[in-house]
Write an enzyme that holds these catalytic residues in place. Sequence first.
Site, PDB file in Angstrom:
ATOM      1  N   ASP A 112       0.876  -1.188   0.000  1.00  0.00           N
ATOM      2  CA  ASP A 112       0.000   0.000   0.000  1.00  0.00           C
ATOM      3  C   ASP A 112       0.915   1.241   0.000  1.00  0.00           C
ATOM      4  O   ASP A 112       0.875   2.069   0.894  1.00  0.00           O
ATOM      5  CB  ASP A 112      -0.978  -0.003   1.182  1.00  0.00           C
ATOM      6  CG  ASP A 112      -0.301   0.007   2.546  1.00  0.00           C
ATOM      7  OD1 ASP A 112      -0.890   0.577   3.489  1.00  0.00           O
ATOM      8  OD2 ASP A 112       0.822  -0.532   2.682  1.00  0.00           O
TER       9      ASP A 112
ATOM     10  N   ASP B  30       6.750   1.090   2.435  1.00  0.00           N
ATOM     11  CA  ASP B  30       6.504   0.122   1.356  1.00  0.00           C
ATOM     12  C   ASP B  30       7.515   0.348   0.227  1.00  0.00           C
ATOM     13  O   ASP B  30       8.045  -0.596  -0.348  1.00  0.00           O
ATOM     14  CB  ASP B  30       5.099   0.299   0.783  1.00  0.00           C
ATOM     15  CG  ASP B  30       4.002   0.142   1.809  1.00  0.00           C
ATOM     16  OD1 ASP B  30       3.818   1.069   2.622  1.00  0.00           O
ATOM     17  OD2 ASP B  30       3.336  -0.907   1.813  1.00  0.00           O
TER      18      ASP B  30
ATOM     19  N   VAL C   2       2.408  -6.262   2.834  1.00  0.00           N
ATOM     20  CA  VAL C   2       2.816  -5.243   3.809  1.00  0.00           C
ATOM     21  C   VAL C   2       1.804  -4.096   3.888  1.00  0.00           C
ATOM     22  O   VAL C   2       2.146  -2.948   4.211  1.00  0.00           O
ATOM     23  CB  VAL C   2       4.235  -4.704   3.487  1.00  0.00           C
ATOM     24  CG1 VAL C   2       5.282  -5.785   3.716  1.00  0.00           C
ATOM     25  CG2 VAL C   2       4.312  -4.155   2.081  1.00  0.00           C
TER      26      VAL C   2
ATOM     27  N   HIS D 162       9.125  -1.039   9.156  1.00  0.00           N
ATOM     28  CA  HIS D 162       8.115  -2.111   9.192  1.00  0.00           C
ATOM     29  C   HIS D 162       8.193  -3.018   7.941  1.00  0.00           C
ATOM     30  O   HIS D 162       8.412  -4.214   8.041  1.00  0.00           O
ATOM     31  CB  HIS D 162       6.711  -1.507   9.262  1.00  0.00           C
ATOM     32  CG  HIS D 162       6.503  -0.536  10.371  1.00  0.00           C
ATOM     33  ND1 HIS D 162       6.571  -0.870  11.703  1.00  0.00           N
ATOM     34  CD2 HIS D 162       6.218   0.783  10.350  1.00  0.00           C
ATOM     35  CE1 HIS D 162       6.326   0.189  12.459  1.00  0.00           C
ATOM     36  NE2 HIS D 162       6.108   1.212  11.668  1.00  0.00           N
ATOM     37  N   ASP D 163       7.970  -2.426   6.776  1.00  0.00           N
ATOM     38  CA  ASP D 163       7.779  -3.238   5.574  1.00  0.00           C
ATOM     39  C   ASP D 163       9.067  -3.851   5.024  1.00  0.00           C
ATOM     40  O   ASP D 163       9.061  -5.052   4.664  1.00  0.00           O
ATOM     41  CB  ASP D 163       7.069  -2.403   4.499  1.00  0.00           C
ATOM     42  CG  ASP D 163       5.658  -2.013   4.938  1.00  0.00           C
ATOM     43  OD1 ASP D 163       5.043  -1.179   4.260  1.00  0.00           O
ATOM     44  OD2 ASP D 163       5.188  -2.547   5.965  1.00  0.00           O
TER      45      ASP D 163
HETATM   46  O1  RIB Z   1       1.760  -0.253  10.961  1.00  0.00           O
HETATM   47  C1  RIB Z   1       2.731  -0.173   9.951  1.00  0.00           C
HETATM   48  C2  RIB Z   1       2.167  -0.550   8.629  1.00  0.00           C
HETATM   49  O2  RIB Z   1       1.123   0.357   8.289  1.00  0.00           O
HETATM   50  C3  RIB Z   1       3.183  -0.425   7.475  1.00  0.00           C
HETATM   51  O3  RIB Z   1       2.884  -1.401   6.497  1.00  0.00           O
HETATM   52  C4  RIB Z   1       2.944   0.956   6.935  1.00  0.00           C
HETATM   53  O4  RIB Z   1       3.251   1.048   5.535  1.00  0.00           O
HETATM   54  C5  RIB Z   1       1.466   1.094   7.125  1.00  0.00           C
HETATM   55  O5  RIB Z   1       0.840   0.481   6.005  1.00  0.00           O
HETATM   56 CA    CA Z   2       2.574  -0.737   4.188  1.00  0.00          CA
END
Ligand code: RIB
Ligand code: CA
Length: 307
Positions: free
Chosen positions: A10, A15, A124, A238-239
């Site tokens: 997304d 990402d 993700v 995160h991703d």
């Molecule tokens: O909580 C983090 C996630 O939420 C990640 O994938 C960030 O891109 C958002 O989509």
């Molecule tokens: Ca994401």
Amino acid sequence: MKQKVILDVDTGLDDAAALFLAAGAEELEIVAVIATAGNVGLDKTVENTLNVIETTGLSCPVFAGSAKPLIRQPVEAGDFHGESGLDGPVFGKRVIQELQEEDGVSAMIRLVKRHPGEITIISVGPLTDLAHALRREPALPSLVKEIVVMSGSFSGGNVTKDAEFNAYADPEAAAIVFSSGAPLVMLTLDITRTVTLSRERLDFLRTIEGRSAEVFSQCMDTYMANYEAKKFGWPQMHDPLCVAYVIDRSRFSAEDRRVVVDIDPASPSYGMTSREAIDGEGGVIIPTDVDRPWFWEMVERSLRNLP
Ligand code: RIB
Ligand code: CA
């Protein structure tokens, strides 16, 4: 032999970092990228994804996934990613990439059936596309090699007190995925918030030659500024950490648990994920720690491998 992956994103700033890491990783072959609604609306995540893949020079196809969650009203996360979802870089006219006609869920099912047991799906964003694919193709859990998702938290949320954004954006989809019986790996905030980008490291990565490193750095400048504005500390990776897991899982420690999601929209913990001891089948692999210096070596390597 390269690992075949489908990326469901997304796009969003982290990402984009995941896409660059995957595109430059020698171990991976990206067979498709599917943009789904999440951080921002589908029209923007599609545009952002096409621009990032164009920047990498890859010719892999990009598809549009789901425009809205299964049941709930859409929620977005523009405050972390900017109005466009990828604030920072300015892109020219694309010459390689254009959106595929086929919808992303159909493409996911078609590709997994063409390559049984070979494809890892890395998701993700909200798990809407995966939930649709599991409903339309009940054999999907036995056809994929593995499903690796960034979703959930067992130690407090980032969009509500209890819920992590991807799970919160479509809790019903997450519940379908976690109970599907597919070989599932779940990277939660518990590990992803421990991998952060410092100003010093960003300034080092910015010195890498090439448009990909430039766009990566511009994305991370925005991501860092938005984290600073929210007093959330250094930006959390995160991703890209989900992509790193597929590159080399031996760099992670992990546990095996059952995972449930609160799908009561009237509940204050709607979208919250919880883990339970394994009582037989249905375990989800939950990475709990990672070799951080190695992770950053992989990011640097990918950016050096890309134009
Ligand atoms: O909580 C983090 C996630 O939420 C990640 O994938 C960030 O891109 C958002 O989509
Ligand atoms: Ca994401």
